[in-house]
Design a protein around this motif. Sequence first.
Motif, PDB file in Angstrom:
ATOM      1  N   GLU A  31       0.592  -0.980  -0.401  1.00 22.92           N
ATOM      2  CA  GLU A  31      -0.255  -0.285  -0.087  1.00 22.92           C
ATOM      3  C   GLU A  31       0.713   1.433  -0.064  1.00 22.92           C
ATOM      4  O   GLU A  31       1.950   1.706   0.997  1.00 22.92           O
ATOM      5  N   VAL A  32       0.265   1.617  -1.216  1.00 19.24           N
ATOM      6  CA  VAL A  32       1.688   3.395  -0.368  1.00 19.24           C
ATOM      7  C   VAL A  32       0.735   4.562  -0.666  1.00 19.24           C
ATOM      8  O   VAL A  32      -0.510   4.597  -1.971  1.00 19.24           O
ATOM      9  N   VAL A  33       1.005   5.438   0.207  1.00 21.14           N
ATOM     10  CA  VAL A  33       0.644   6.584   0.058  1.00 21.14           C
ATOM     11  C   VAL A  33       1.448   7.825   0.331  1.00 21.14           C
ATOM     12  O   VAL A  33       2.547   8.009   0.591  1.00 21.14           O
ATOM     13  N   ARG A  34       1.012   8.901  -0.483  1.00 24.62           N
ATOM     14  CA  ARG A  34       1.860   9.883   0.093  1.00 24.62           C
ATOM     15  C   ARG A  34       1.152  11.145   0.853  1.00 24.62           C
ATOM     16  O   ARG A  34       0.714  11.409   1.651  1.00 24.62           O
ATOM     17  N   GLU A  35       2.761  11.309   1.564  1.00 24.86           N
ATOM     18  CA  GLU A  35       2.821  12.724   2.327  1.00 24.86           C
ATOM     19  C   GLU A  35       3.015  14.027   1.501  1.00 24.86           C
ATOM     20  O   GLU A  35       4.194  13.485   1.415  1.00 24.86           O
ATOM     21  N   SER A  36       2.801  15.638   1.294  1.00 13.31           N
ATOM     22  CA  SER A  36       3.185  16.163   0.834  1.00 13.31           C
ATOM     23  C   SER A  36       4.806  17.079   1.794  1.00 13.31           C
ATOM     24  O   SER A  36       4.545  17.820   1.820  1.00 13.31           O
ATOM     25  N   SER A  37       4.216  16.787   3.060  1.00 13.13           N
ATOM     26  CA  SER A  37       5.779  17.620   3.788  1.00 13.13           C
ATOM     27  C   SER A  37       5.923  16.751   4.803  1.00 13.13           C
ATOM     28  O   SER A  37       5.252  15.828   5.512  1.00 13.13           O
ATOM     29  N   ILE A  38       7.059  16.987   5.294  1.00  8.10           N
ATOM     30  CA  ILE A  38       7.663  16.398   6.333  1.00  8.10           C
ATOM     31  C   ILE A  38       7.263  16.723   8.154  1.00  8.10           C
ATOM     32  O   ILE A  38       7.326  16.209   8.573  1.00  8.10           O
ATOM     33  N   ASP A  39       6.766  17.912   7.801  1.00  5.72           N
ATOM     34  CA  ASP A  39       6.052  18.583   8.949  1.00  5.72           C
ATOM     35  C   ASP A  39       4.897  18.102   9.896  1.00  5.72           C
ATOM     36  O   ASP A  39       4.741  18.190  10.845  1.00  5.72           O
ATOM     37  N   HIS A  40       4.001  16.481   8.821  1.00  6.09           N
ATOM     38  CA  HIS A  40       3.469  16.140   9.076  1.00  6.09           C
ATOM     39  C   HIS A  40       3.816  14.475   9.648  1.00  6.09           C
ATOM     40  O   HIS A  40       2.891  13.821  10.347  1.00  6.09           O
ATOM     41  N   VAL A  41       4.883  14.337   8.969  1.00  4.42           N
ATOM     42  CA  VAL A  41       5.445  12.870   9.391  1.00  4.42           C
ATOM     43  C   VAL A  41       5.286  12.124  10.069  1.00  4.42           C
ATOM     44  O   VAL A  41       4.445  10.424  10.728  1.00  4.42           O
ATOM     45  N   LEU A  42       5.421  12.633  11.435  1.00  9.43           N
ATOM     46  CA  LEU A  42       5.697  11.819  12.833  1.00  9.43           C
ATOM     47  C   LEU A  42       4.370  11.840  12.736  1.00  9.43           C
ATOM     48  O   LEU A  42       4.196  10.215  13.859  1.00  9.43           O
ATOM     49  N   GLU A  43       3.355  12.621  13.084  1.00 13.91           N
ATOM     50  CA  GLU A  43       1.971  12.572  13.419  1.00 13.91           C
ATOM     51  C   GLU A  43       1.002  11.161  12.651  1.00 13.91           C
ATOM     52  O   GLU A  43       0.363  10.656  12.578  1.00 13.91           O
ATOM     53  N   ARG A  44       1.816  11.098  11.261  1.00 15.95           N
ATOM     54  CA  ARG A  44       1.173  10.270  10.311  1.00 15.95           C
ATOM     55  C   ARG A  44       1.628   9.232  10.911  1.00 15.95           C
ATOM     56  O   ARG A  44       1.340   7.905  10.401  1.00 15.95           O
ATOM     57  N   ILE A  45       2.668   8.498  10.860  1.00 18.19           N
ATOM     58  CA  ILE A  45       2.851   7.571  11.459  1.00 18.19           C
ATOM     59  C   ILE A  45       2.620   7.249  12.659  1.00 18.19           C
ATOM     60  O   ILE A  45       2.354   5.607  12.768  1.00 18.19           O
TER      61      ILE A  45
END
Length: 122
Positions: A31-45
């Motif tokens: 499953e491949v998804v995109r996050e457009s900014s590193i600013d939200h990566v920790l919350e996304r994980i």
Amino acid sequence: MAQEITRIIVVEKELGITLRLQRMLSGDRYEVVRESSIDHVLERIEREPCDVLIVTSVAFHAGKIDGLEMLEVIGASNPRIQVLFVAEPQDIDLAMAALKAGSYHYAKQPINDDELRLLVET
């Protein structure tokens, strides 16, 4: 027995790598998804754990947070996540710093489909 899904988050400004991986790995156990900014990566994980995190140097530069610090936090809190850093040719020094901060590998743009697939599958 159900096959496990490998979840990949791609952090990039454009959709290039995300769309390529979705095309290459469609029908597979990914499953491949995109996050457009590193600013939200920790919350996304935190919300949606992943197995592989691919970060482009363009997204790295565009973020407001310190990307190297983010990689260190991910390495300490989620050591099972494999981080792949995809660098523009002028960002090789940043790729080396990303390796020291926790990336397991880096690739230089332009990256061809075979190399991209190999890095994701290993």
